[in-house]
Every structure is written in C-alpha cells, then in structure tokens.
Write an enzyme that holds these catalytic residues in place. Structure first.
Site, short mmCIF file in Angstrom:
data_model
loop_
_atom_site.label_atom_id
_atom_site.label_comp_id
_atom_site.label_asym_id
_atom_site.label_seq_id
_atom_site.Cartn_x
_atom_site.Cartn_y
_atom_site.Cartn_z
N PRO A 26 0.83 -1.21 0.00
CA PRO A 26 0.00 0.00 0.00
C PRO A 26 0.87 1.25 0.00
CG PRO A 26 0.06 -1.01 2.18
CD PRO A 26 0.74 -1.95 1.25
N THR A 28 0.37 5.55 -0.21
CA THR A 28 -0.32 6.83 -0.32
C THR A 28 0.32 7.65 -1.43
OG1 THR A 28 -0.90 6.80 2.00
CG2 THR A 28 -0.74 8.98 0.97
N ALA A 59 -3.58 3.75 1.45
CA ALA A 59 -4.46 3.85 2.60
C ALA A 59 -5.63 4.77 2.27
CB ALA A 59 -3.69 4.40 3.80
N GLN A 101 -6.89 -0.76 1.27
CA GLN A 101 -6.39 -0.60 2.64
C GLN A 101 -7.27 0.39 3.40
OE1 GLN A 101 -2.61 1.33 3.77
NE2 GLN A 101 -2.06 -0.54 4.87
N HIS A 176 -5.53 -1.27 8.02
CA HIS A 176 -4.22 -0.65 8.27
C HIS A 176 -3.98 -0.63 9.78
CE1 HIS A 176 -0.66 1.60 7.89
NE2 HIS A 176 -1.04 2.55 7.07
N GLY A 177 -3.22 -1.62 10.22
CA GLY A 177 -2.87 -1.70 11.64
C GLY A 177 -1.40 -1.39 11.87
N ALA A 178 -0.79 -0.67 10.92
CA ALA A 178 0.66 -0.43 10.96
C ALA A 178 0.97 1.06 11.04
CB ALA A 178 1.32 -1.03 9.71
N ASN A 179 2.25 1.35 11.14
CA ASN A 179 2.85 2.68 10.91
C ASN A 179 2.30 3.82 11.76
OD1 ASN A 179 4.25 1.22 9.05
ND2 ASN A 179 3.28 2.08 7.23
N TYR A 181 -0.82 4.49 12.96
CA TYR A 181 -2.18 4.99 12.82
C TYR A 181 -3.09 4.34 13.87
CZ TYR A 181 0.08 7.12 8.92
OH TYR A 181 0.95 7.86 8.18
N ARG A 228 -2.59 -5.36 8.25
CA ARG A 228 -1.17 -5.02 8.18
C ARG A 228 -0.71 -4.52 9.54
NH1 ARG A 228 2.64 -0.93 4.55
NH2 ARG A 228 3.81 -2.67 3.68
N ASN A 236 6.14 7.85 13.10
CA ASN A 236 5.06 8.53 13.83
C ASN A 236 5.24 8.42 15.35
OD1 ASN A 236 3.47 9.79 11.84
ND2 ASN A 236 2.44 7.86 11.33
N GLY A 298 12.16 -3.33 2.02
CA GLY A 298 13.52 -3.38 1.50
C GLY A 298 13.85 -4.63 0.71
N GLY A 319 7.13 -2.03 -2.16
CA GLY A 319 6.62 -0.67 -2.17
C GLY A 319 7.28 0.16 -3.26
#
Ligand SMILES: Cc1cc2nc3c(=O)[nH]c(=O)nc-3n(C[C@H](O)[C@H](O)[C@H](O)COP(=O)(O)O)c2cc1C
Length: 361
Positions: A26, A28, A59, A101, A176-179, A181, A228, A236, A298, A319
C-alpha cells in the site's frame, strides 16, 4: 521455461488464486480530490501494475474522523464507492486482483482536517512528526482520548467502509494496523495508556484491533479480510515495551479468525524503516499464526526468494520498487534492471511520477 524462483509460484489467498507472490504494498500517493474522491488516473496507475499476485491500494479513509492526509482517497460516501468502481474494473479487466487498505489516522490527523477539532487517539499523547495538511506540513497536535462509549462507533465505521469496498468491486480489504495509525496506536503501549478495558495489559490493548477485525469479518467474510502490522516500527513516534509478547498474542488471536493474510512491515536490516534496537518479531508471528504471512520492507528478488524458501513468509510486498516499475513482476522474473524512483513526485498531484514510469520494451 521452468520457474525455480519461489516468488513465481502460485499462492491461494482466501478465495483467490494468485499467479505469483509479488504483492504491491500500500502506498499513499495523494492523487484523489480534496474530498477523497478517486480520480480517473488512479485506474490507469493500478491497472498498469495488475500483473502482481495482489495489489493493495494506498491507505483509504473509513470516515471523516479518520481523514488526515491531503488528497488521500476515502471510501465512506457513495461518491467514493462510485469513483473506486472504475479502478477495480480496470484492474480486473487487466487480469489482476486488488484489496483496499482501510485507514483511520487517529492521533496522526490534524485539526485542519477535523473542522478545527482535535484528532482522536487512544490517549492524549501526541505523535512525533508532521501532518501533511492542505497548507503543507504542520507538527502533530496532542489528540483527544476517545471515550469508551465512542469506540463501537469507530468499529462500525470500519465495517461500513469494508462493505463499501466490496460494493466498489474490491476483492477484499487490508485493515491498516501499521505505521502509527489508529489501530497501531491501540496496540502499542507508547501510545496507549488507557485505564479502561482497551488499555493496560496486552490483551486489553488488542481488544479494539480485534473488535475491528471481527466487525470487518462479520461484514464481508474472513476470506476477504487482512490486516497489516508493523511490530517494531518507530515511524510517527511509535514504541512498545515488549513487541514479541504483544505480537505473538495478536498472531494467536488472528490465527483463529481464518483471515486472507497477515502482512508484516518487517524491514530488512539497513532499510530506512528498520529499527536496529528492536528484536526480530517475524519468527514469533510465523510460529503463532496459522495462515498466509506477507512480509515487506527493502526486499529485492533474491531476498524475497530467500524469505519464502526459508518458510518464514509466504509472499513479499514491494513498495518503492513497484511504485517505479509498473511491470515489476516481469522485471524481477527476468532479473531486468529497475527504473529509479523519483522521490519528488511520490505525493504530488498529477501524472508525472505516477502513470509515466515505463514498462520494459
Ligand atoms: C510513497 C509511499 C507511500 C506509502 N504509503 C503507505 C500507506 O498508505 N499504507 C501503508 O501501510 N504503508 C505505506 N507506505 C509504506 C510501504 O507500504 C512500505 O512498507 C515501504 O515502502 C517499505 O517497502 P519497500 O522497501 O518495498 O518500499 C508508503 C511508502 C511510500 C514510499
């Protein structure tokens, strides 16, 4: 020609048969309208990339409260559903499969997106970093802690968005359960200091995320539901005192729900999103989760083949390489050179750096 590469063996995900294990992560791109309505060039962009085993969209906000990135798409209103339909149609016409997402930014939103009101989070603790507002970047603010009685409404917004996604033609959704948020903010104890049933112990911190999963499963079915997670991500301003214990617990719970897949942001060492101080969590999740496990962060072709061959993961999401190479699966399979990404156009409106990356001749 035979395909010794594990990346190019088929994989069953829910009810879908993926022809390969190259997933689009995903991303943005900020190319919808100010009201979150997808624009026609989004159909071109995703259809160009339809040869991946599964595409996961950028997202997409589940509710006005979840909004917080300039020109990011939404899925809460009929106008959003109608404008997503040509995107899913174009991907399906090109032979692809696509999940949406589902995004609520929680504390990482900004009053500029909330009619001047504070964004909401599990606790009144500010994120570290800056919001991408219509007027440029602004520092995150301290959010308002959600009242316990408000949480059922937020859970219902996820289910509503999931139903809208299916109505728009998506093959499924990735929560979206990552990064850093909203869902991630509940899971991790650096951002969740609640004293009600939704904070404190690991089980209580997972309560809201699992209620979201269960509501989405009830709305559209487990085989169309994925999540995710980024167990060790620091983006964040996120942190957690014991990610191995927490995500082992979460993986055991998710394992009982028959999801399409779990997607881990687990960057390889040296990646800009890697957290060198954090323990490796993927092996513990793999041991506890009985289902399709996707990893990201990566990866090159060789690293992706190695992680699948080792049994640690079933598929790999790409990505930035996918952003810059619409025909990424063909290039990886042929060991062909990759286009270089243009960082300046990652989030800028328009076609440049979006639909104009060339495929191999
Ligand atoms: C331009 C851009 C936008 C991104 N947007 C999202 C997003 O909307 N949702 C998400 O979960 N991750 C997002 N990410 C993170 C990527 O999905 C992925 O985890 C990251 O790029 C690392 O994978 P890679 O090394 O293959 O690029 C974004 C990354 C980039 C570069």
């Amino acid at each position: 020609m035979s395909h010794p590469s594990p990346l190019f063996t088929p994989l069953r995900v829910g009810e879908l048969d993926l022809p390969n294990r190259v997933l689009m992560a995903p991303m943005t791109r900020g190319r919808a309208t100010a009201d979150g309505v997808p624009l026609p060039h989004m159909a071109i962009y995703y259809a160009q990339r339809a040869s991946g085993g599964l595409l996961i969209t950028e997202a997409t906000s589940i509710s006005p409260q979840g909004v917080g990135w300039v020109n990011a798409p939404r899925i809460d209103q009929p106008a959003h559903v109608a404008a997503w339909r040509p995107v899913t149609q174009a991907v399906h016409d090109a032979g692809g499969r696509i999940f949406l997402q589902l995004w609520h930014m929680g504390r990482a939103s900004h009053p500029d997106f909330q009619g001047g009101q504070l964004p909401v989070g599990p606790s009144a603790i500010a994120a570290a970093g800056e919001s991408h507002t219509p007027e440029g970047k602004k520092p995150y603010v301290t959010p308002r802690a959600l009242e316990t009685r408000e949480l059922a409404g937020v859970v219902a917004d996820y289910a509503h968005a999931a139903r809208n996604a299916v109505e728009a033609g998506f093959d499924g959704v990735e929560i979206h359960g990552a990064n850093g948020y909203l869902v991630d903010q509940f899971i991790r104890d650096g951002s969740n200091q609640r004293t009600d049933d939704y904070g404190g112990s690991i089980a209580k911190r997972w309560r809201f995320p699992l209620e979201v999963v269960d509501a989405v499963v009830a709305a559209i079915g487990a085989s169309r539901t994925a999540i995710r997670l980024s167990p060790t991500g620091a983006y964040n301003g996120m942190s957690d005192s014991d990610p191995v214990a927490s995500f082992s617990f979460g993986a055991r719970e998710l394992s009982q729900r028959g999801l399409a897949f779990v997607h881990l942001v687990a960057p390889l060492p040296g990646h800009m999103m890697a957290n060198p101080a954090a323990p490796a969590v993927t092996p513990a999740v793999r041991a506890a989760f009985d289902g399709v496990l996707v990893v990201n962060g990566g990866y090159t072709r060789d690293a992706a083949d190695a992680v699948i061959a080792s049994g640690e993961a079933d598929a790999v999401a790409f990505g930035v390489p996918y952003l810059a190479n619409p025909d990424l699966p063909a290039r990886l399979e042929a060991n062909a050179p990759l286009n270089a990404p243009d960082f300046a156009t990652f989030y800028s409106p328009g076609e440049q750096g979006y639909t104009d990356y060339p495929a191999l001749a």
